[in-house]
Design an enzyme around this catalytic site. Sequence first.
Site, PDB file in Angstrom:
ATOM      1  N   GLU A 119       0.806  -1.219   0.000  1.00  0.00           N
ATOM      2  CA  GLU A 119       0.000   0.000   0.000  1.00  0.00           C
ATOM      3  C   GLU A 119       0.842   1.274   0.000  1.00  0.00           C
ATOM      4  OE1 GLU A 119      -0.576  -2.635   1.904  1.00  0.00           O
ATOM      5  OE2 GLU A 119      -2.688  -3.204   1.756  1.00  0.00           O
ATOM      6  N   PHE A 162     -11.707  -7.316  13.486  1.00  0.00           N
ATOM      7  CA  PHE A 162     -10.621  -7.797  12.630  1.00  0.00           C
ATOM      8  C   PHE A 162     -10.266  -6.730  11.592  1.00  0.00           C
ATOM      9  CE2 PHE A 162      -9.269 -10.047   8.711  1.00  0.00           C
ATOM     10  CZ  PHE A 162      -8.021 -10.446   9.176  1.00  0.00           C
ATOM     11  N   GLN A 163      -9.006  -6.462  11.448  1.00  0.00           N
ATOM     12  CA  GLN A 163      -8.481  -5.438  10.538  1.00  0.00           C
ATOM     13  C   GLN A 163      -9.105  -4.068  10.788  1.00  0.00           C
ATOM     14  OE1 GLN A 163      -8.377  -6.961   6.434  1.00  0.00           O
ATOM     15  NE2 GLN A 163      -6.323  -7.705   6.845  1.00  0.00           N
ATOM     16  N   LYS A 207     -17.702  -0.584   5.667  1.00  0.00           N
ATOM     17  CA  LYS A 207     -18.199  -1.535   4.670  1.00  0.00           C
ATOM     18  C   LYS A 207     -19.714  -1.434   4.484  1.00  0.00           C
ATOM     19  CE  LYS A 207     -17.346  -6.253   3.143  1.00  0.00           C
ATOM     20  NZ  LYS A 207     -16.748  -7.561   3.485  1.00  0.00           N
ATOM     21  N   MET A 232      24.608   8.229   1.745  1.00  0.00           N
ATOM     22  CA  MET A 232      24.526   9.494   2.475  1.00  0.00           C
ATOM     23  C   MET A 232      24.796   9.266   3.969  1.00  0.00           C
ATOM     24  SD  MET A 232      24.267  12.643   1.812  1.00  0.00           S
ATOM     25  CE  MET A 232      23.287  13.232   0.424  1.00  0.00           C
TER      26      MET A 232
END
Lengths: 169, 587
Positions: free
Chosen positions: B53, B115-116, B165, B483
């Site tokens: 993502e 969940f999630q 949802k 760097m």
Amino acid sequence: MKETEISKHTISVLVENESGVLARVIGLFSGRGYNIESLTVAEVDAVHHKSRITVVTSGTPMVIEQIKAQLSRLVPVHKVSDLTLSGPCVERELALVKVIATGEKRVESLRIADIFKARAVDATNNSFVYEIIGSTEKIDAFIKLMEPLGLSEISRTGVAAISRGTLTM
Amino acid sequence: MAERIMNGSEVVLQALADQGVEVVFGYPGGAVLPLYDEIFKQNRIRHVLVRHEQAAVHAAEGYARSTGKVGVVLVTSGPGATNAVTGLTDALMDSIPIICLTGQVPTHLIGNDAFQEADTTGITRPCTKHNYLVKTPEKLARTLHEAFHVASSGRPGPVVIDLPKDILVGKAPYLEPAQVQHRTYNPVVKGDRADIERAMALLATAKKPILYCGGGVINSGAQACKLLTEFSRMTGVPVTLTLMGLGAYPASDKQYLGMLGMHGTYEANMAMHDCDVMIAIGARFDDRVTGNLDFFSPGSQKIQIDIDPSSINKNVPVDIGIIGDVGHVLEDMTKVWKAKQYKINAKALDGWWKEIDLWREKRCLSYKQPKDVIKPQHVIRRMHALTRDRKTYITTDVGQHQMWAAQHFGFEHPHEWMTSGGLGTMGYGMPAAMGVQIAHPDATVICFTGDASVMMNIQECATLKQYHLPVKTVILNNRYMGMVRQWQQLLHGSRYSESYSESLPDFVKLADAFGFTGLTCKDPADLDAVLQQMLDIDGPVILDVAVDDKENCFPMIPSGKPHNEMLLGDETNEDQAIDSDEGMVLV
């Protein structure tokens, strides 16, 4: 005013009354390391869903300017007003102060409450709850005097403020 | 107009289509399944499946920066949203317009540690310009349209819309974009006329003026960049650009001093230090630009133009602040300058250019390309030379290679340079290049990266393969986090703590494993041929170039130092350390 001089400002923020708006304001202060000395919030316009947040903060002139600019760019903010800069204003706080004492101390606390025009809003044989309204300094002074007299609990609202005269936000 | 009732997912897709969205970068999951079902049933909006993502957001950033449009991301709840956080923060720091749709558990489960489930609006509040949790179907269409307005107007930025949802499944009314007006957010675009007049009057008195321009010019659009070029040519004032501003002014122009800041050119930084009137245009006085604030351009009067009032007087107090869109303000500046018949002090300006020419003679970006090992700067220079006739877009990751690309690739046009400026996100380059290539299928898209950075989103090779995106990834491989190594050498007594890239993969085999071409190059004599070979391949390529592992990125203003105390490469030998405790605590 000197660039490095720290001063106290009372800032009123008119916001859309939607969920998360207070978190946005507080998060801005903590995330950017600004001070919050006092914070008051309540809906002031039920029809247009507007709330007013009053923040007392302190900083150098550049920091205060930043705070106002940062607040202004939050999407749900309608208006930001620096009451300290915009002219004379009225600032009031309400405090509930519980004093547990008997005998002379109890009587003395009543006398002081009278001088400060504080009201006893609850009483038992060995306690009072005083309601006091005034400037932050007045409430600080009252609390200081109550300390030796059995002060046991304080609840303060934080500052509500509005400009004097016909000026509005 | 009668309300059209659809299901929530249809509303989302309709709103995206009405907002002109053509492509969405995303990754499916439980909470967004209804949306993916809707995507399956239509063909107006293209979905590009990424492999992480974070990469979805960077790809959308690349798309947005190379087109000037809003980039759109779609991720699921919980880990989908939290993985997007780095990309969102990146977009916030660099002012990139992004809409990120995140799935959320159904409203009745919110707060139950479902969940999630994650508190997405809570987590993303400080890393977005604004965010929304849609709790009622009635608000869905309005929120989507508002979000596009917020993301793309004023100072652009990322906006998250959290979509439970049940809202996606249930029925919801649709509103057209024209039916939605924002109640509070309507930024000023026109600058105050009196301020602009004062600014031009001040410029007319200048003896050593400079235009210091940043990403705001590019965000304002190609027209603003054109106005900037016209204004600077009309007045003869030298121009320097920030890392974010590269391309806003043609690099080949004689009035261009190069990039300024920590790894900017000697002439740009010296001119900033010694100027008497500075006009900052869409630039925010970032610490990488200013160096030590106490010594920053001590003798100048400063004018700052920015659409974000909070950018003005934030780090550096300015004499005249102009709040407005750069394009609008430049237009008015030009009008005022002409109307008042102002003339720059030609004699003084001539003297100023003579001073600048002396600084230019330092040739601060010069390097020697030996016979045995490839200098990283040389790769950038050769690539620039070989792509002059192509429409080319450059993305980078973060570190030495990024600075070398900024210094040595001459950008002539806006929107062709994509780099993570403010946040400095390693792993930005490859996914950003995917987004650019999706937007410009026929252009040459090159990602300059390092051996460490490229590993941070290497999984996106699969996306490159799946969509046949011919991105050319050039790894300037010095087997170090370069760097980090450079700072350790200069500031930490050459103690190279954890900065060596142990166990690097064989990048040729890696490319092969993903199903496309991998190339290597070690010999300076082969470089041009290999670069050309890569450019000629119709498909993604990873090119692993072994470069000089001791090369440091110069010039450099060490942290805590003023502009006129730059380190130049030639005077810095192997063991020169910066003796500064103060510098060590800075970043």
